[in-house]
Scaffold this motif. Structure first.
Motif, PDB file in Angstrom:
ATOM      1  N   THR A  50      14.605  24.620 -29.666  1.00 28.40           N
ATOM      2  CA  THR A  50      14.186  23.662 -30.713  1.00 28.40           C
ATOM      3  C   THR A  50      12.893  24.098 -31.378  1.00 28.40           C
ATOM      4  O   THR A  50      12.127  24.910 -30.838  1.00 28.40           O
ATOM      5  N   LYS A  51      12.676  23.550 -32.540  1.00 25.75           N
ATOM      6  CA  LYS A  51      11.409  23.775 -33.264  1.00 25.75           C
ATOM      7  C   LYS A  51      11.018  22.452 -33.897  1.00 25.75           C
ATOM      8  O   LYS A  51      11.810  21.501 -33.903  1.00 25.75           O
ATOM      9  N   LYS A  95      11.885  16.867 -34.612  1.00 30.69           N
ATOM     10  CA  LYS A  95      12.492  17.899 -33.773  1.00 30.69           C
ATOM     11  C   LYS A  95      13.814  18.351 -34.396  1.00 30.69           C
ATOM     12  O   LYS A  95      14.606  17.521 -34.861  1.00 30.69           O
ATOM     13  N   ALA A  96      14.049  19.648 -34.416  1.00 28.99           N
ATOM     14  CA  ALA A  96      15.322  20.161 -34.953  1.00 28.99           C
ATOM     15  C   ALA A  96      15.685  21.427 -34.189  1.00 28.99           C
ATOM     16  O   ALA A  96      14.850  21.988 -33.481  1.00 28.99           O
ATOM     17  N   ILE A  97      16.925  21.886 -34.321  1.00 29.30           N
ATOM     18  CA  ILE A  97      17.264  23.093 -33.566  1.00 29.30           C
ATOM     19  C   ILE A  97      16.873  24.340 -34.342  1.00 29.30           C
ATOM     20  O   ILE A  97      16.992  24.409 -35.568  1.00 29.30           O
ATOM     21  N   ASP A  98      16.395  25.268 -33.586  1.00 27.13           N
ATOM     22  CA  ASP A  98      16.135  26.592 -34.150  1.00 27.13           C
ATOM     23  C   ASP A  98      17.385  27.435 -33.951  1.00 27.13           C
ATOM     24  O   ASP A  98      17.868  28.083 -34.863  1.00 27.13           O
ATOM     25  N   THR A 111      21.332  17.481 -33.470  1.00 27.89           N
ATOM     26  CA  THR A 111      19.947  17.015 -33.525  1.00 27.89           C
ATOM     27  C   THR A 111      19.039  17.768 -32.573  1.00 27.89           C
ATOM     28  O   THR A 111      17.832  17.566 -32.574  1.00 27.89           O
ATOM     29  N   GLY A 112      19.658  18.610 -31.740  1.00 26.46           N
ATOM     30  CA  GLY A 112      18.851  19.326 -30.750  1.00 26.46           C
ATOM     31  C   GLY A 112      18.461  18.444 -29.587  1.00 26.46           C
ATOM     32  O   GLY A 112      17.396  18.593 -29.007  1.00 26.46           O
ATOM     33  N   CYS A 113      19.360  17.528 -29.183  1.00 26.84           N
ATOM     34  CA  CYS A 113      19.016  16.580 -28.115  1.00 26.84           C
ATOM     35  C   CYS A 113      19.177  17.195 -26.723  1.00 26.84           C
ATOM     36  O   CYS A 113      18.825  16.564 -25.731  1.00 26.84           O
ATOM     37  N   THR A 114      19.730  18.385 -26.627  1.00 27.59           N
ATOM     38  CA  THR A 114      19.959  19.141 -25.376  1.00 27.59           C
ATOM     39  C   THR A 114      20.907  18.449 -24.399  1.00 27.59           C
ATOM     40  O   THR A 114      20.948  18.799 -23.227  1.00 27.59           O
ATOM     41  N   VAL A 127      19.564  25.395 -25.895  1.00 28.63           N
ATOM     42  CA  VAL A 127      19.139  24.839 -27.179  1.00 28.63           C
ATOM     43  C   VAL A 127      17.677  25.201 -27.395  1.00 28.63           C
ATOM     44  O   VAL A 127      16.822  24.867 -26.578  1.00 28.63           O
TER      45      VAL A 127
END
Ligand code: SF4
Lengths: 500, 180, 331
Positions: free
Chosen positions: A429-430, A441-444, A411-414, A427
């Motif tokens: 994100t975009k 929010k999602a991962i790039d 989920t791109g939560c880092t 991470v």
């Protein structure tokens, strides 16, 4: 096998027939030189390979097995490498002596070849003081070592040279005494006569206890004189890095290395001659039939067989025993091999007996492993890639599993980025706009730098959605380190439905 | 000129060349090595004369023994790696003169007496005969010189040990007391 | 031990009274890595030894000050890499003590078994390396054959062979492998049958004995005590292996660990001595100040004391018995 018996006489007769004596002598010289140089080269290659194989089998390994069948050409390849390497000379070294030393050592080896009887009537020079000649010429080799140690202008070399000087000079005495035993038994110094005296039995058998003791003395003394373990103090690598040849490289190092093996061959050949009858076949009393069969085996085979047996013995020592300390080495020589210290006989005998039994026990163990090749535990990587089982938990690298639809669960939560102790994970994100127009929010990219990762597993534990895991891949070597920086999410991948 | 002569002159040149280098080189270790070559040359000369026993003894005693000792003492000398200073001119002249004188003297002797061809039976240098002669007590036996030499060596050895022995605490105290 | 001697520039000549100064290391086959010893010799006899540290200093202690209490544990694996598990345990114990975390029994048992296995593995390596320092190459391979079984067990359960990183504050990172007990028992049988081999080749060998007897003041007893320690470890493992209790492998912990304000110290016995962790906490998520008491460093300090007057060969023997791991000395 083709026997060498009597070839020399034939060649000489033929030469004398064709040329005048001077010419014949010159041609003979050239032949002898060529033959001994090629013998040296071949011996070097064979013995080094043999040593490595013996060592490997004792150490439950396979040894060289890549170059040629069974690793046969390994030493050829090594020699080629040594020839191509640059021969460095230290800056403050005495250049002349530094370059001369390996040749001195080599030349001594060549000189020693002269009186050795390789087969019946196959001898370069049957000099009438044979044994004395050998012990006198072999005392020259210490000069080469001293020269090398001094000229290198290196303290380790100097210490090594001093040690080997003290060692060789003192052990020459024991070797001399052992040889004298046989000389006294035979009544001659000439090699051919010593061999002929053993027609009805080798000295080790018919010389009774004195000959056996002499043989043990001889083996110990020559092991010391050739600077072989357990007496390899001159080049003790855990103490003096490489001793007297620390500074040598390339071909000059190869010469020292070769000389060591040549010297082993020579001392073993002489040991075989003195105690095992040289080329003389095994004869037992008056068992005519048996003696006859033995005579059918060519004399050169007998000679080589005995010599290589002794060489094997010396190699066996090397791979079993620890090294002696410098003062213990001299103690052994002056107090045990030459028992001139006033020590009680009983004490002496118990010392020797306990020592020898403990050594023999060790040799039995290593001998067991040498003969039982099924104990070998070498893994044949990379040939065994197909069967190599890595534990499923093995932490090789962090990966992000993707399913068939190219979807992951990150989920791109880092959380992983925060958990990592050394900034391995980044991470990026975009914001994606969903069809309903909501921003999400999602991962790039999940950037993972393998060269920093300590495989501590904290990121995996920290991840709330099990998006990443450890994979058991361990073949990480690449030529370009930028390849170690990886983007874990595949191109075009997206997050699985329903993961928050 | 046959092969034998050529070999003789080659060996002689080696001996003399190495000897000259041994005294002219400025590095002490090299000097020892040149001396070694010179001695090996002499052994070669013995081999050429077919007196192998003497040749082997020459190598054992001079090369294996004495030169190794010399090298060891050089190792133990401080600053053995440095080049020595050139000797003073006066010294050089005197040593050259001494050498010249020696050469002249020997040459004169040889010239005066010369070498005669002897027609006696060929010399038989067999090892047992040498041994017999060495220990024989007859009129031409060598037993007395042999024993005297061994006594000399023993004395030398004892002397070495005395010099090399480190004084113990007790002796130091003893010596100090004496001085008081 | 460490005072600033001038780096000897021209080493080609003998010193004032016939003393020879040699630099042993940082690259030297017997220093097991990159220890730098400046050895003053008189002939073959050692006059003085001065260890020079700093060649692989990584400022681990300073590094730990910027890591959280979960993270700093794994850095200690890189100190004494041969007992990395025990080092980790020491750090975890400190955090547990400081925060009063309850550790489940199962985790405690497994921790002990793994620690003892680590200890045996380390001693196996010591045995091989010690023999190698004394010039016998073969025992190294025999010792490694048994050590390999331990590393296999570690690989199965912890996922790594050397730097296990298996301990977390409160317990273990994950549960043991299903085959764990079976494999440990197989190892014990194999080890017991091979012990005589080491005795024949190493400890009973007359050369080995005469090289270690009377060398240093620790060596002789050390050599024996290492052997005893291996047997002791085997006994401990044997007692525990069948009785690992069922249950959780990790206790309840908060997500973010904060040590209360104050000073904390724990110590554990690693393969080569006491390992201590000292933490000063200001109440935050990272240690304010941290100091490790590493056994190798203290062991090294006796080197000069036990080696003066002995031979170079003895130095190898005493260094072997001290079982130095350089990254532990030079953190
Ligand atoms: S395994 Fe440890 S070091 Fe590697 S990425 Fe994960 S948290 Fe970072």
């Amino acid at each position: 096998m083709f026997s060498l018996e009597g070839i020399t006489t034939n060649v000489q007769d033929w030469l004398l027939m064709k040329f005048n004596p001077t010419m014949a002598l010159a041609i003979e010289c050239v032949i002898v030189i060529l033959l001994s140089i090629s013998l040296f080269a071949i011996l070097g290659l064979v013995l080094v390979l043999m040593e490595r194989k013996v060592a490997a089998h004792i150490q439950i390994r396979l040894g060289p097995n890549r170059v040629g069948p069974g690793g046969m050409f390994q030493t050829v390849a090594d020699t080629l490498k040594l020839i191509m390497k640059e021969g460095l000379t230290p800056d403050k070294a005495d250049k002349f002596l530094f370059n001369l030393a390996p040749f001195v050592v080599m030349m001594v080896g060549m000189l020693l070849l002269a009186p050795i009887a390789f087969a019946k009537n196959f001898q370069i020079w049957d000099i009438n003081i044979g044994v004395l000649y050998i012990s006198s010429v072999s005392s020259l080799s210490v000069i080469g070592i001293l020269m090398a140690g001094w000229a290198s202008n290196n303290k380790y070399s100097l210490l090594g040279a001093m040690r080997s000087g003290a060692q060789i000079v003192s052990y020459e005495l024991s070797a001399g005494f052992a040889v004298l035993t046989i000389v006294v038994l035979t009544g001659s110094l000439q090699i051919s006569e010593i061999i002929n005296a053993q027609q009805n039995g080798w000295w080790i058998f018919k010389g009774h206890i004195p000959a056996v003791i002499a043989f043990v003395l001889y083996i110990i003394a020559v092991t010391a004189e050739t600077n072989r373990a357990p007496f390899d103090l001159a080049e003790a690598e855990s103490e003096l890095t490489a001793g007297f040849h620390t500074e040598y490289s390339g071909m000059r190092f190869a010469l020292f290395f070769l000389a060591e093996y040549i010297n082993i061959f020579i001392v073993c050949a002489i040991g075989a001659t003195l105690f095992f009858g040289g080329w003389m076949p095994l004869h037992i009393g008056n068992w005519e039939a048996f003696n006859h069969i033995m005579d059918y085996i060519p004399s050169s085979v007998w000679f080589m067989g005995k010599t290589f047996f002794l060489i094997f013995l010396i190699m066996w020592f090397r791979w079993t025993f620890p090294r002696l300390r410098v003062d213990q080495l001299l103690n052994l020589e002056w107090k045990y091999l030459l028992p001139i210290r006033n020590m009680f006989l009983k004490e002496y005998i118990t010392d020797v007996l306990t020592g020898v039994t403990s050594l023999l026990k060790g040799m039995r163990k290593t001998g067991y492993y040498f003969t039982h090749s099924k104990e070998i535990i070498t893994e044949q990587y990379p040939d065994n890639r197909a069967t190599l089982l890595m534990s499923d938990r093995f932490k090789g690298e962090v990966v992000m599993p993707h399913d068939a639809n190219n979807e992951h669960t990150c989920t791109g939560c880092t959380a992983c980025e925060l958990a990592c102790p050394n900034g391995t994970i980044k991470v990026v994100t975009k914001f994606e706009t969903s069809p309903e127009g909501k921003k999400k929010k999602a991962i790039d990219a999940l950037v993972y730098r393998l060269e920093l990762c300590t495989m501590c597993n904290l990121c995996i534990v920290a991840c709330p959605s099990d998006a990443i895991k450890m994979a058991p891949n361990f073949e990480h070597s690449v030529f370009d380190r930028t390849k170690l920086t990886k983007v874990l999410n595949q191109p075009g991948s997206k997050i699985r439905e329903g993961i928050e | 000129m046959n092969t034998s002569t050529i070999i003789f002159y080659a060996i002689a040149a080696l001996i003399l060349g190495a000897a000259i280098l041994a005294v002219t080189t400025l590095k002490i270790f090299r000097s020892a090595i040149w001396l070694l070559f010179s001695l090996v040359g002499i052994a070669a000369l013995y081999f050429w004369m077919q007196v192998e026993f003497i040749a082997a003894i020459q190598i054992v005693v001079y090369v294996g023994g004495i030169v190794v000792l010399i090298i060891f003492s050089i190792f133990l000398t401080q600053q053995s790696g440095k080049e020595m200073a050139k000797p003073a001119t006066s010294k050089m002249i005197f040593s050259a003169l001494a050498a010249l004188f020696g050469t002249g003297f020997t040459f004169n002797l040889i010239n005066h007496y010369g070498f005669n061809n002897i027609s006696a039976a060929p010399f038989n240098p067999s090892v047992d005969e040498i041994g017999m002669q060495m220990l024989s007590t007859t009129s031409h036996g060598f037993i007395l010189p042999f024993e005297v030499v061994s006594m000399l060596l023993l004395a030398a050895m004892v002397g070495c040990i005395v010099i090399a022995m480190k004084p113990t605490e007790a002796t130091i105290v003893h010596l100090n007391k004496k001085e008081d | 031990m460490y005072n600033q001697t001038e780096i000897i520039k021209d080493t080609s000549e003998l010193g004032a009274d016939g003393e020879l100064v040699i630099n042993m290391g940082p690259q030297h086959p017997a220093t097991h890595g990159v220890l730098h010893l400046v050895v003053t010799l008189n002939g073959e006899t050692i006059k003085k030894i001065e260890p020079h540290l700093g060649y692989i200093h990584r400022s681990i202690e300073k590094m730990c000050e910027s890591l959280t209490y979960r993270q700093f544990i794994y850095v200690t694996s890189r100190m004494d890499y041969l007992s990395s598990h025990i080092n980790n345990l020491g750090c975890a114990l400190l955090v547990e003590k400081g925060m009063q975390i309850e550790v489940p029994d199962r985790a405690k048992y497994v921790r002990v078994i793994l620690s003892e296995l680590t200890r045996i593995a380390s001693h196996e390596l010591w045995l091989g390396a010690m023999a190698m320092d004394l010039g016998a190459f073969t025992p190294f391979f025999y010792a490694f054959r048994e050590r390999e079984m331990i590393t296999d067990i570690m690989e199965d359960t912890c996922g790594a062979r050397l730097t296990m990183n298996y301990i977390v504050p409160g317990g273990l990172m994950y549960d043991i492998h299903p085959d764990f007990q079976k494999k440990v028992k197989a190892f014990i049988t194999q080890f017991k049958s091979k012990v005589t081999e080491y005795e024949d080749l190493v400890t009973n060998n007359v050369i080995f004995q005469s090289r270690t007897k009377g060398v240093g003041i620790l060596s002789a007893e050390d050599a024996i005590s290492y052997g005893k320690e291996m047997n002791q470890s085997i006994r401990i493992i044997e007692q525990l292996i069948d009785n690992i209790p069922e249950g959780d492998f990790v206790g309840k912990t908060k997500n973010v660990l904060k040590l209360p304000k104050g000073e904390f110290y724990t110590r554990v016995e690693t393969a080569r001595g006491e390992f201590g962790v000292y933490v000063v906490s200001e109440g935050g998520t990272t240690p304010h100040r941290i100091k490790f008491r590493s056994p190798g460093f203290s062991n090294l300090s006796v080197l000069n004391h036990i080696s003066v007057g002995s031979k170079i060969g003895d130095l190898m023997a005493s260094m072997g018995t001290l079982d130095l791991v350089i990254p532990d000395i030079d953190r």
